[in-house]
Design an enzyme around this catalytic site. Structure first.
Site, PDB file in Angstrom:
ATOM      1  N   SER A   1      44.676  45.137  41.193  1.00 29.90           N
ATOM      2  CA  SER A   1      44.292  44.998  42.881  1.00 29.90           C
ATOM      3  C   SER A   1      45.229  45.820  43.361  1.00 29.90           C
ATOM      4  CB  SER A   1      44.182  44.391  43.588  1.00 29.90           C
ATOM      5  OG  SER A   1      43.343  43.768  44.117  1.00 29.90           O
TER       6      SER A   1
ATOM      7  N   ASP B   1      34.654  40.053  39.182  1.00 27.40           N
ATOM      8  CA  ASP B   1      34.644  40.450  40.141  1.00 27.40           C
ATOM      9  C   ASP B   1      34.741  41.172  40.992  1.00 27.40           C
ATOM     10  OD1 ASP B   1      36.888  41.919  42.111  1.00 27.40           O
ATOM     11  OD2 ASP B   1      39.002  42.180  40.527  1.00 27.40           O
TER      12      ASP B   1
ATOM     13  N   HIS C   1      37.678  38.208  40.833  1.00 23.39           N
ATOM     14  CA  HIS C   1      39.562  39.467  40.927  1.00 23.39           C
ATOM     15  C   HIS C   1      40.840  38.695  40.377  1.00 23.39           C
ATOM     16  CE1 HIS C   1      40.821  42.627  42.710  1.00 23.39           C
ATOM     17  NE2 HIS C   1      42.430  42.131  43.425  1.00 23.39           N
TER      18      HIS C   1
END
Lengths: 384, 202
Positions: A157, A324, A357
């Site tokens: 991320s 995601d 995610h």
């Protein structure tokens, strides 16, 4: 020792702190007179310091990436799935370093720290920092640890974006980049989610323009809402369906006709929100989301990401997860495309997963396998 | 097997790749062909693969691999960025082989393709005499589970190339057990089990 840890865990770890007493100029125009970074390390640095891996954390992460702080810790560090003996970041081979980002609230200098000029907590006066500022501060940590060149800089991320920024800003100091579930920049939708989160915090009556520490209040409700919103975006629709469906806490179909917690998903979000408030600072949350929003390495190159990456000479491993939607595979593919355009050494895996995610934190077998294969291919002799 | 340790068909493909060439391998599998090209011919480049397990194997073999679905074309790549684009035993398994051949000559100066020849006499016999869908060493799947959805013959392939203005630079044919044979060279569409082509945009 009363408790034993899994054989593939780094076990009991303790955080460290290093103080830098030279001023640090920030992208936003401010200068921090001095600052501290909290960090943890796992494994052993080899004689020529060629086996060091820097792990960068995500929005709400900390320097506690693996292992346990105390025997009765319920949960290990946030990247336990990937750090430890035999895992992708194999601590029998690599010396893994993870630091709390500048502006954080877990030991590195940030809004909750005392401003040396006033003797009061920085609070809202803590300057906004950028991903580049984080790289700058971590480079000083690398110097402190005697690491000239990281064998790899890795993260998921926001952490993956930070790894890219490392390769762009200090290309000679990064042999390999691992960017998982990252993006070349935030989409309008991403920024919109961040803005709703920020407004939730800033409109809380107990926010007091960010000076809540002086009043003894905390914008608990705002921060809780921000976290609840975040959690929805970290999970996929399928993951939520699988995990909660329409399950109720009480008898199914037996509605209370009020606003108490009835559905399991409500209970989960409230719990996640409330527990977050106890361990996170609202000003840090504002600052971290802003750093994410500002991240856009292509912006300095007419929007051309390939040009931003052109002078890097790291090897890259890029991975994304099919479900995601916060940082979707298309965002990772854009990074890959830019690397292909400039003939970089890059491998890309699009991992089939329902976890959304959050999958980058989970032991998804295909993810761990490809990540491990990439890390095993790192020639430590060539990184010194 | 040849001295390179590669199967004969891959050995021929490797011999077509020039020293230091920049290559793209479509459906690179475990990456061993690319590995061989990197080591023996100082080639550089990437593999594309869709199977997760093979992606891990390619990475483990030190090959840069990009997870890709060939049915989506090669839009990640600009025109003429590779010396050679290679596709071994995959043409028959893609959804739009015609478009993919055009994509190959768009992103590469040359294309290299190998595929099982469906007019191979043993396959013809299988269908003609036994009345069953043909299976052989190169085509080992039952009709209900085969990934090979676009099988073609040597004649079919050459007609398509002509239609697409693709110029065939070289053709090699291997007979049973990947052997080169007199019969295969004489009557390739009958005695060739595997066809290998090197081609470019004319």
């Amino acid at each position: 020792m009363a408790t034993s840890y899994p054989a593939d865990s780094v076990g009991l770890v303790s955080p460290q702190t290093v103080a830098f007493n030279a001023p640090l100029e920030l992208d936003g125009g401010h200068t921090l007179p001095s600052f501290e970074l909290a960090y943890e390390t796992y494994g052993t640095l080899n004689a020529d310091a060629s086996n060091a891996v820097l792990v960068c954390h995500a929005l709400s992460g900390t320097h506690h990436a693996a292992g346990y702080h105390a025997n009765d810790d319920r949960k290990p560090g946030w990247w336990e799935a990937c750090i430890g003996p035999g895992k992708p970041l194999d601590t029998q081979r690599f010396f893994v370093v993870c630091s709390n980002n500048l502006g954080g609230c877990h030991g590195s200098t940030g809004p909750t720290s005392l401003n040396p000029e006033t003797g009061q907590p920085y609070g809202a006066d803590f300057p906004l920092v950028t991903v580049r500022d984080w790289v700058r501060s971590q480079a000083l940590l690398a110097d402190h640890l005697g690491i000239q060149r990281w064998a790899a800089v890795a993260g998921g991320s926001l952490g993956g974006m930070q790894a890219l920024q490392w390769a762009i800003d200090l290309p000679d100091r990064v042999a390999n980049v691992v960017a998982i579930a990252a993006a070349p920049r935030l989409s309008a939708q991403n920024i919109a989610f961040n803005e709703v989160a920020r407004q939730a915090i800033r409109s809380d009556p107990e926010f007091h323009e960010g000076r809540y520490q002086q009043t003894g209040d905390r914008p608990r409700r705002g921060l809780m809402l921000a976290r609840m919103l975040g959690h929805i975006t970290y999970l996929s629709e399928a993951a939520m369906r699988e995990k909660f469906g329409r399950d109720q806490r009480g008898v199914s179909g037996d509605y209370g006709y009020n606003f108490d917690v009835e559905f399991e998903v409500e209970s989960y979000l409230r719990y996640q929100g409330q527990s977050f408030v106890d361990r996170f600072d609202a000003n840090t949350y504002l600052l971290m989301t802003k750093a994410l929003d500002y991240f856009d390495p292509a912006a300095d190159h007419d929007g051309k990401l390939g040009q931003a990456l052109a002078n890097t000479h790291s090897r890259y491993f890029i991975a994304s997860f099919t479900s995601d939607w916060r940082f979707p595979p298309s965002a990772s593919r854009e990074i890959v495309r830019a690397l292909l355009d400039t003939n970089k050494s890059v491998s890309y895996a699009e991992i089939d997963s329902d976890h959304g995610h959050d999958a980058f934190l989970m032991p998804v077998p295909q993810y761990l396998e490809t990540f491990s294969a990439f890390m095993r291919g790192i020639d430590l002799g060539a990184t010194a | 097997m040849s001295t390179s340790g590669l199967r004969t068909d891959l050995d021929i493909v490797a011999s077509w790749v020039g020293k230091g060439c920049r290559v793209l391998d479509l459906g690179c599998g475990d990456g061993l062909l690319l590995r061989h090209l990197f080591d023996s011919r100082q080639a550089t480049g990437y593999g594309l693969e869709i199977d997760p397990e093979k992606i891990s194997q390619s990475i483990a073999n030190g090959v840069n691999v990009i997870q890709s679905d060939l049915d989506q074309g090669l839009s990640d790549f600009d025109d003429q960025v590779f010396d050679q684009v290679i596709m071994t035993q995959t043409l028959q398994a893609v959804q739009r082989p015609r478009e993919l051949l055009l994509e190959m000559v768009r992103v590469g100066r040359e294309g290299i393709v190998t595929f099982p020849n469906f007019a191979y006499y043993r396959l013809r016999a299988h269908l003609a005499l036994r009345g069953r869908m043909p299976m052989s060493g190169a085509l080992s799947y039952g009709w209900y589970e085969t990934p090979n959805i676009h099988l073609c013959t040597i004649s079919d392939f050459e007609i398509l190339c002509e239609e697409l203005s693709i110029r065939i630079l070289e053709r090699r044919v291997l007979s049973h057990n990947y052997q080169q044979s007199f019969a295969g060279n004489l009557l390739p569409n009958l005695f060739g089990e595997i066809a290998l082509y090197r081609f470019c945009q004319s």
